[in-house]
Write an enzyme that holds these catalytic residues in place. Sequence first.
Site: not given
Length: 274
Positions: A2-3
Amino acid sequence: MPELPEVETVCRGLQQNIVNQTIKQVKIHQSQLRYKIPQDIVSDLCEQKILAIKRRAKYILVHLTKKILLVHLGMSGTLNFYTEATKRKKHEHVIINFTNGNVLCYEDTRRFGCILYLNKEELINHRLLYNLGIEPLSSTFDAYYLIQQCAKRKQPLKSVLMNSKIVVGIGNIYASEICFLSKISPFIPAQQVTMTQCENIVKATKEVLSAAIHAGGTTLRDFKSSEGKNGYFQQQLHVYGRVNESCFNCQELIVKKVLAQRSTFYCVKCQNVN
DNA sequence: CAAGATTCCTGGTGGC
DNA sequence: TGCCACCAGGAATCTT
């Protein structure tokens, strides 16, 4: 995994689903994440109410009555929200039951994430937070800031974009996308980046992150929102994961090369790479 | 000191 | 089908 857009997607789901709810019971099935979760938080969390959900960089801040839970999703983490008890998935390490029957589970296959329980003072001074750079979607992230940071560094541009001491939330997927959209080589030494290029990079960064949030993030493998939905920004990726496919802009084949131990995707022609 | 390499962990994939 | 090497969205901590 996840960014920033994926973490923001999770936060927005939690804001919809768990704010104002009261914790009834917490179970830790696997405490060994990046940092060990202390067992004694279990009893302290009971009866606390969720006041607010915030985000800083890729950290999720769950504000409770007494203290704050700081959650990082690492590479493979998600927070799963259910309206009723369900069979526990293999890597759901922490289960939070609310008094109204809702359930929130921290799932993290690779266990690179972390959960910390801190008071306000500890949070502000925490080493994980206080060295962080600025938020890419804030107005402080502009071309002047970026060129200042670039001017003193020889590192490749992509490494600068992924350096969380400079700007937070940009990981390996979006870094490649930003370089493509701003038509600059990911390998160019930061020092050589011009003001005009910085303007393009800043613009591309804000556009790609905003669009990805709008799409509910990018789901390549594990990522899901707290409501179990896939993101669909992967359909809008221009270069990431597209090795040997043709560039949407010029038909040249997209190239993949490892830079600083991370796969990097780019178009030789559009980004003027030697 | 900056930059590169290693490390934590599990699982999916592709080659043989 | 099985075994194995390799790869994966992060980031702290080493080594060079």
